[in-house]
Design a protein around this motif. Structure first.
Motif, PDB file in Angstrom:
ATOM      1  N   GLY A  43       0.831  -1.186   0.000  1.00  0.00           N
ATOM      2  CA  GLY A  43       0.000   0.000   0.000  1.00  0.00           C
ATOM      3  C   GLY A  43       0.873   1.245   0.000  1.00  0.00           C
ATOM      4  N   PRO A  44       0.265   2.433  -0.014  1.00  0.00           N
ATOM      5  CA  PRO A  44       1.046   3.667   0.015  1.00  0.00           C
ATOM      6  C   PRO A  44       1.806   3.816   1.330  1.00  0.00           C
ATOM      7  N   ALA A  45       2.879   4.582   1.296  1.00  0.00           N
ATOM      8  CA  ALA A  45       3.737   4.742   2.474  1.00  0.00           C
ATOM      9  C   ALA A  45       3.410   6.033   3.219  1.00  0.00           C
ATOM     10  N   ASN A  46       3.915   6.093   4.450  1.00  0.00           N
ATOM     11  CA  ASN A  46       3.864   7.320   5.259  1.00  0.00           C
ATOM     12  C   ASN A  46       2.455   7.880   5.414  1.00  0.00           C
ATOM     13  N   VAL A  47       1.523   7.025   5.787  1.00  0.00           N
ATOM     14  CA  VAL A  47       0.153   7.495   6.020  1.00  0.00           C
ATOM     15  C   VAL A  47       0.125   8.299   7.318  1.00  0.00           C
ATOM     16  N   THR A  48      -0.290   9.538   7.238  1.00  0.00           N
ATOM     17  CA  THR A  48      -0.335  10.428   8.409  1.00  0.00           C
ATOM     18  C   THR A  48      -1.695  11.102   8.484  1.00  0.00           C
ATOM     19  N   ILE A  49      -2.088  11.433   9.701  1.00  0.00           N
ATOM     20  CA  ILE A  49      -3.364  12.106   9.952  1.00  0.00           C
ATOM     21  C   ILE A  49      -3.060  13.494  10.514  1.00  0.00           C
ATOM     22  N   LEU A  50      -3.582  14.515   9.849  1.00  0.00           N
ATOM     23  CA  LEU A  50      -3.307  15.901  10.221  1.00  0.00           C
ATOM     24  C   LEU A  50      -4.624  16.656  10.415  1.00  0.00           C
ATOM     25  N   ASN A  51      -4.489  17.845  11.017  1.00  0.00           N
ATOM     26  CA  ASN A  51      -5.628  18.775  11.139  1.00  0.00           C
ATOM     27  C   ASN A  51      -6.870  18.106  11.725  1.00  0.00           C
ATOM     28  N   ILE A  52      -6.680  17.380  12.817  1.00  0.00           N
ATOM     29  CA  ILE A  52      -7.802  16.657  13.439  1.00  0.00           C
ATOM     30  C   ILE A  52      -8.701  17.648  14.171  1.00  0.00           C
ATOM     31  N   THR A  53      -9.991  17.602  13.880  1.00  0.00           N
ATOM     32  CA  THR A  53     -10.961  18.473  14.544  1.00  0.00           C
ATOM     33  C   THR A  53     -12.047  17.608  15.189  1.00  0.00           C
ATOM     34  N   LYS A  54     -13.153  18.236  15.512  1.00  0.00           N
ATOM     35  CA  LYS A  54     -14.261  17.536  16.158  1.00  0.00           C
ATOM     36  C   LYS A  54     -14.903  16.504  15.220  1.00  0.00           C
ATOM     37  N   HIS A  55     -15.016  16.851  13.933  1.00  0.00           N
ATOM     38  CA  HIS A  55     -15.727  15.983  12.997  1.00  0.00           C
ATOM     39  C   HIS A  55     -14.951  15.714  11.707  1.00  0.00           C
ATOM     40  N   SER A  56     -13.656  16.026  11.670  1.00  0.00           N
ATOM     41  CA  SER A  56     -12.923  15.832  10.415  1.00  0.00           C
ATOM     42  C   SER A  56     -11.436  15.616  10.686  1.00  0.00           C
ATOM     43  N   ALA A  57     -10.743  15.176   9.642  1.00  0.00           N
ATOM     44  CA  ALA A  57      -9.290  14.989   9.697  1.00  0.00           C
ATOM     45  C   ALA A  57      -8.773  14.891   8.270  1.00  0.00           C
ATOM     46  N   LEU A  58      -7.506  15.244   8.113  1.00  0.00           N
ATOM     47  CA  LEU A  58      -6.873  15.179   6.795  1.00  0.00           C
ATOM     48  C   LEU A  58      -5.916  13.983   6.752  1.00  0.00           C
ATOM     49  N   VAL A  59      -6.110  13.116   5.756  1.00  0.00           N
ATOM     50  CA  VAL A  59      -5.242  11.958   5.566  1.00  0.00           C
ATOM     51  C   VAL A  59      -4.265  12.264   4.433  1.00  0.00           C
ATOM     52  N   LYS A  60      -2.978  12.012   4.676  1.00  0.00           N
ATOM     53  CA  LYS A  60      -1.964  12.215   3.636  1.00  0.00           C
ATOM     54  C   LYS A  60      -1.103  10.961   3.528  1.00  0.00           C
ATOM     55  N   TRP A  61      -0.562  10.717   2.338  1.00  0.00           N
ATOM     56  CA  TRP A  61       0.313   9.566   2.125  1.00  0.00           C
ATOM     57  C   TRP A  61       1.252   9.875   0.962  1.00  0.00           C
ATOM     58  N   THR A  62       2.258   9.032   0.811  1.00  0.00           N
ATOM     59  CA  THR A  62       3.158   9.160  -0.333  1.00  0.00           C
ATOM     60  C   THR A  62       2.884   8.004  -1.295  1.00  0.00           C
ATOM     61  N   GLU A  63       3.118   8.268  -2.568  1.00  0.00           N
ATOM     62  CA  GLU A  63       2.756   7.291  -3.590  1.00  0.00           C
ATOM     63  C   GLU A  63       3.634   6.041  -3.509  1.00  0.00           C
ATOM     64  N   ILE A  64       3.143   4.971  -4.055  1.00  0.00           N
ATOM     65  CA  ILE A  64       3.856   3.697  -4.037  1.00  0.00           C
ATOM     66  C   ILE A  64       5.032   3.765  -5.010  1.00  0.00           C
TER      67      ILE A  64
END
Length: 265
Positions: free
Chosen positions: A168-189
């Motif tokens: 799967g993709p590498a470096n999956v990180t979760i940013l900007n976590i709020t009450k009802h949302s979050a940003l998922v980022k990853w690097t390509e395979i």
């Protein structure tokens, strides 16, 4: 050698692959600069200085890869077992075509085609490997002339057999976590782990009650996604997988994250 003692420079331009003997194009210069008008084939440039005492050791420069999509649609490839038939429709009939194919600089093969048939069969393709195929034209078909007269007609990439991604993709990180949302980022395979042309990603996320959300399908150029509609003060975990025409690869899991109890939406 001190620069003030240098009488000039020797520049050897060698095509890769080089199926012609003694086809290096040598250029003698007084100044430390040269303008080369090359095709999209691979080239090795060897540079040395010389004076009355002789020639220095060579500095080697490999011309960087050019984009494989610079000339899309000019040539087409159809696989037949471990072989592939390359076809093209030239705008005019040059003296010859030069076909290059391989997985990179280290294993490129070269064939000179002097007929105007507009097709050529390549052999010994291995499955799950990405090949680059280039077709060049030249109005002078002597080997020593290709560096000067060769022009690239078409470039494409090709798998004889596609597989599912190895990871799967590498470096999956979760940013900007709020009450009802979050940003998922990853690097390509990485290219060597795709085993086929990447078509896209699938994202799913599970909360602490293990109730899985509906999956989201994204195109292959995307490396982030904004999760919304999450429950407050809840632990989630995201998994992301990639897929080719052959199917879906194994997922990558993120570290668990917890939405906020208070704050913005």
């Amino acid at each position: 050698t001190q620069s003030k003692n240098i009488l000039g420079y020797c520049v050897d331009v060698e095509r890769i692959p080089n199926s012609c003997r003694d086809s290096t194009n040598r250029i003698f210069l007084k100044d430390g600069e040269v303008l080369l008008n090359l095709s999209m084939a691979y080239y090795r440039v060897n540079i040395s200085a010389y004076n009355k005492a002789g020639e220095s050791p060579q500095a080697i420069y490999l011309v960087p890869d050019l984009s494989a999509t610079d000339l899309p649609g000019q040539i087409h490839v159809k696989h037949r077992g471990t072989n592939a038939v390359v076809t093209w429709t030239p705008e005019y009939n040059p003296k010859c075509f030069v076909v290059d194919w391989g997985t990179g600089k280290e294993d490129m093969r070269m064939k000179i085609v002097t007929t105007a048939t507009g097709n050529f069969t390549l052999d010994n393709f291995q499955p799950y490997k990405l090949y680059k195929i280039m077709v060049h034209v030249s109005d002078v078909c002597q080997c020593e002339s290709f560096t000067r007269y060769e022009k690239t007609f078409g470039v494409t990439q090709f798998y004889s057999v596609e597989g599912v991604p190895r990871t799967g993709p590498a470096n999956v990180t979760i940013l900007n976590i709020t009450k009802h949302s979050a940003l998922v980022k990853w690097t390509e395979i990485a290219a060597e782990d795709r085993l086929g042309f990447l078509q896209g990603y699938r994202i799913s996320y599970t909360d602490s009650s293990r109730k899985k959300s509906l999956g989201v399908t994204l195109n292959s150029s995307t490396t982030s996604y904004h999760l919304s509609g999450l429950k407050e003060k809840t632990i989630y975990r995201v998994q992301i997988s990639a897929f080719t025409n052959a199917g879906e690869g194994p997922p990558t899991f993120s570290q668990p994250f917890k939405t906020q109890k208070y704050g913005t939406v």
